[in-house]
Write a protein that holds these residues in place. Sequence first.
Motif, short mmCIF file in Angstrom:
data_model
loop_
_atom_site.label_atom_id
_atom_site.label_comp_id
_atom_site.label_asym_id
_atom_site.label_seq_id
_atom_site.Cartn_x
_atom_site.Cartn_y
_atom_site.Cartn_z
N ASP A 164 3.80 8.97 36.69
CA ASP A 164 3.97 9.79 35.49
C ASP A 164 3.28 9.15 34.28
OD1 ASP A 164 5.22 12.18 34.36
OD2 ASP A 164 6.42 10.79 33.18
N ALA B 18 -0.40 9.65 34.43
CA ALA B 18 -0.76 11.00 33.97
C ALA B 18 -0.77 11.07 32.45
CB ALA B 18 0.21 12.03 34.55
N ASN C 243 -1.14 11.05 48.32
CA ASN C 243 -1.55 12.31 47.73
C ASN C 243 -2.97 12.16 47.13
OD1 ASN C 243 -2.02 14.33 45.74
ND2 ASN C 243 0.17 14.76 45.66
N LEU D 43 -4.40 13.33 44.72
CA LEU D 43 -4.40 13.21 43.26
C LEU D 43 -4.43 11.74 42.83
CD1 LEU D 43 -4.20 15.45 41.14
CD2 LEU D 43 -1.76 15.10 41.05
N GLN E 12 -6.77 9.88 40.03
CA GLN E 12 -6.20 9.27 38.83
C GLN E 12 -6.62 7.82 38.69
OE1 GLN E 12 -1.98 10.15 39.24
NE2 GLN E 12 -2.17 11.72 37.68
N MET F 139 2.10 19.94 36.85
CA MET F 139 1.59 19.81 38.22
C MET F 139 0.10 19.50 38.19
SD MET F 139 1.83 22.53 41.37
CE MET F 139 0.75 22.36 42.83
N GLY G 145 -0.61 15.93 37.22
CA GLY G 145 -0.03 14.87 38.04
C GLY G 145 1.22 14.24 37.44
N PHE G 146 1.87 14.94 36.52
CA PHE G 146 3.09 14.42 35.89
C PHE G 146 4.26 14.50 36.87
CE2 PHE G 146 0.30 15.12 32.49
CZ PHE G 146 0.72 14.38 31.42
N CYS G 147 5.21 13.58 36.73
CA CYS G 147 6.40 13.65 37.58
C CYS G 147 7.57 13.09 36.80
CB CYS G 147 6.19 12.91 38.89
SG CYS G 147 5.24 11.39 38.81
N THR H 272 8.52 15.58 40.54
CA THR H 272 8.35 14.43 41.42
C THR H 272 8.16 14.88 42.86
OG1 THR H 272 9.73 13.14 39.93
CG2 THR H 272 9.35 12.21 42.09
N ILE I 80 6.83 17.75 43.69
CA ILE I 80 5.48 18.32 43.71
C ILE I 80 4.43 17.22 43.82
CG2 ILE I 80 3.77 19.57 42.32
CD1 ILE I 80 6.04 21.22 41.14
N ARG I 81 4.71 16.08 43.12
CA ARG I 81 3.73 14.98 43.13
C ARG I 81 3.57 14.36 44.52
NH1 ARG I 81 0.62 11.66 43.32
NH2 ARG I 81 -0.36 10.31 41.77
N LEU I 82 4.59 14.55 45.39
CA LEU I 82 4.51 14.05 46.76
C LEU I 82 3.64 14.94 47.63
CD1 LEU I 82 8.29 13.31 47.57
CD2 LEU I 82 6.55 11.67 46.83
N TRP I 83 3.46 16.17 47.20
CA TRP I 83 2.89 17.21 48.04
C TRP I 83 1.44 16.91 48.42
CZ3 TRP I 83 -0.42 21.58 46.47
CH2 TRP I 83 -0.59 22.50 47.50
N ASP I 84 1.20 16.86 49.72
CA ASP I 84 -0.13 16.48 50.20
C ASP I 84 -0.82 17.61 50.96
OD1 ASP I 84 1.49 16.62 52.33
OD2 ASP I 84 1.14 14.59 53.07
#
Lengths: 264, 264, 264
Positions: free
Chosen positions: A173, A176, A213, A215, A219, C178, C181-183, C189, C191-195
């Motif tokens: 976070d 980001a 991920n 992303l 980053q 999203m 890349g914020f969590c 959080t 969503i940030r894991l989502w691969d």
Amino acid sequence: MHGPFLEGKSDHIQKLHNLGIIIITVFIEKPDGKMPEPDEILDFVKNNTDTVMASIPEEDVGQNFTTNESSTMNSAGPGPARRKPRVLLAACGCYSATKFRQICQCFITWSDVKAVLTKEACYFVDASTFPYDSVRLHFDNQQWTVWETRGSSLHIELYTWADIIVIAPMSADTIAKMLGGFCDNLLTTIIRLWDCKKPLYVAPSMDPFMWNNPLTARQLQSLGELGSILITKIGEVTDGEHMTEPAIISEFVKLHYILNRPAE
Amino acid sequence: MHGPFLEGKSDHIQKLHNLGIIIITVFIEKPDGKMPEPDEILDFVKNNTDTVMASIPEEDVGQNFTTNESSTMNSAGPGPARRKPRVLLAACGCYSATKFRQICQCFITWSDVKAVLTKEACYFVDASTFPYDSVRLHFDNQQWTVWETRGSSLHIELYTWADIIVIAPMSADTIAKMLGGFCDNLLTTIIRLWDCKKPLYVAPSMDPFMWNNPLTARQLQSLGELGSILITKIGEVTDGEHMTEPAIISEFVKLHYILNRPAE
Amino acid sequence: MHGPFLEGKSDHIQKLHNLGIIIITVFIEKPDGKMPEPDEILDFVKNNTDTVMASIPEEDVGQNFTTNESSTMNSAGPGPARRKPRVLLAACGCYSATKFRQICQCFITWSDVKAVLTKEACYFVDASTFPYDSVRLHFDNQQWTVWETRGSSLHIELYTWADIIVIAPMSADTIAKMLGGFCDNLLTTIIRLWDCKKPLYVAPSMDPFMWNNPLTARQLQSLGELGSILITKIGEVTDGEHMTEPAIISEFVKLHYILNRPAE
């Protein structure tokens, strides 16, 4: 430029390497698949940085840093003693922040330390057991109260004081926020002041899902392009978080800073 | 397009200028290096905007704006009187917000004003001393409570009401939120509605460190590309924050709006 | 790839379509200009998805999903019964979250559901009237307390559990988080894991002002490029918010998931 511990085991780390970004990575495989102990890693670093160590003038290594207060007492060496480097250490809200006390203890062996904790870091750091005599802790809410009582900006005070900024652990976070130019707490406001004139070291910490991920690679590349120095562990991490060990972080920052600081 | 006060003293401002973005800047050097007083700046603006003033029809200048309520009473002029422009003024959390009351006082001389304060702005604005009879203040927490009691959206009400939006001071953090499309408080939700059909003026405020960070120039460029009108002070600022003076902001918005509004 | 309900009525939706991104949109004009009732929309979907329905093996439709607990009891069918899909449903803070209970009720007819509410969503969802026996609700503050009491990460538990992630409604602010890349809360959080290995469906919700802001089209395009599946309503919406009806969202996710899941 290469970091002394670069291991090109992962595609996106390799890509960063090709861009010329300094990436400091370390990876030791143990037969039982567990993380190595800090001491083992420290030995590994020392064994793999002989060429770096050899190029450091004797008087610059370790114990002969002096504090501001005692610098005149130590001036009988091969040259005028330098004051200890001033390190601003910061922790974000992720599991690896449980190691923040250990990180501070490594850094105070060779530098003057002030520390910044985000609100979320406080879930993981037990501030009550902190060595307050050697490390001064600063919190998000002080950003406003200091202004109210002194009329000055704590973030500017801390930024101006520091020779080196080290964010360990740095959460996804906060990465980001840094990349977007956000400044909504004490740490990100300090980062927003950063103009690349001081070294800023970043040790990201994420669980394996988040780390893998796509992303993340993007980053980290952007962080490097801004000029920050990444301290990352590469390879498979299936247990726990993806942060380099405290002793490695401290040792690397010390060596890297000594080698790159301007001559007096 | 040029702003009437453009001074090409800094590289990145010049670059914005080359892109055709309206940048309103002002810089007066005083022998003692201090900031000029508001009145001196106001004189400077007036002396440098003769050509602008000359092109404004007599009935459009200053005192002959009328409020909605009294518009029928003033229709005995050289043409039908326009109602006063409706200005939505907003402040973010930075030191320059201590001047927000002064900013409001400048604007109420020629417009109807409603004001929005972010939670962070409240650290710097003393709402208890505010001229509530002429300026209605709105706060972040009202965004939810208004919905609960009236079932309507405060951000839409305020956006629809306004002819002009002026964010002064705008913090680095709110710039980042605007550029990323974030809408996590009353002000940024209003900004997220903005579709370039109304003028949106931005007076950024930062300390010199933050202002000189290369990220700032990039962000200002992006703000301009979105269509917002920047009101910035250029040149070296070593003391205090980097916001244009209240009287300049008000005077410029008035002139710029009058010259650019559609004919009735 | 086309969604079964694609209607190319708007330019930026068309552009996404050309990029090959799955956009699920639906639009039914009623003579009185009002939104159609859920049942009308459901009929519309069923009438327009005959080809899709025809290609689904009989045993995969609707009622023959089984829960984990009872899967052995149902194994006397034409083949081994699959367990019910596990759907992680999430709501953000916008007006359409008032329909979140209805969304959950649609999904529990064919799947096992766990739900995540952001802090802002709680302004719109009355958790006290929720069917807790069939849907387990999770809140932002649990992210930290679960860690404190169990030493494990709630976001990893929920992410690992789910076969499908559905964010309905998704606010403009969460879209921005999203993409950056914020969590900073439980949902972002996760969503940030989502691969991209599990389908992630997004049903954006905005008022017409916000929806028509050019930023929205850019953000939706970026969401699609990340691999998420958009469920949007197109065309003019002058009354209320821009979210597809609950029954449509549920029906589409069910069909889309069945058609695209890997063979056993």
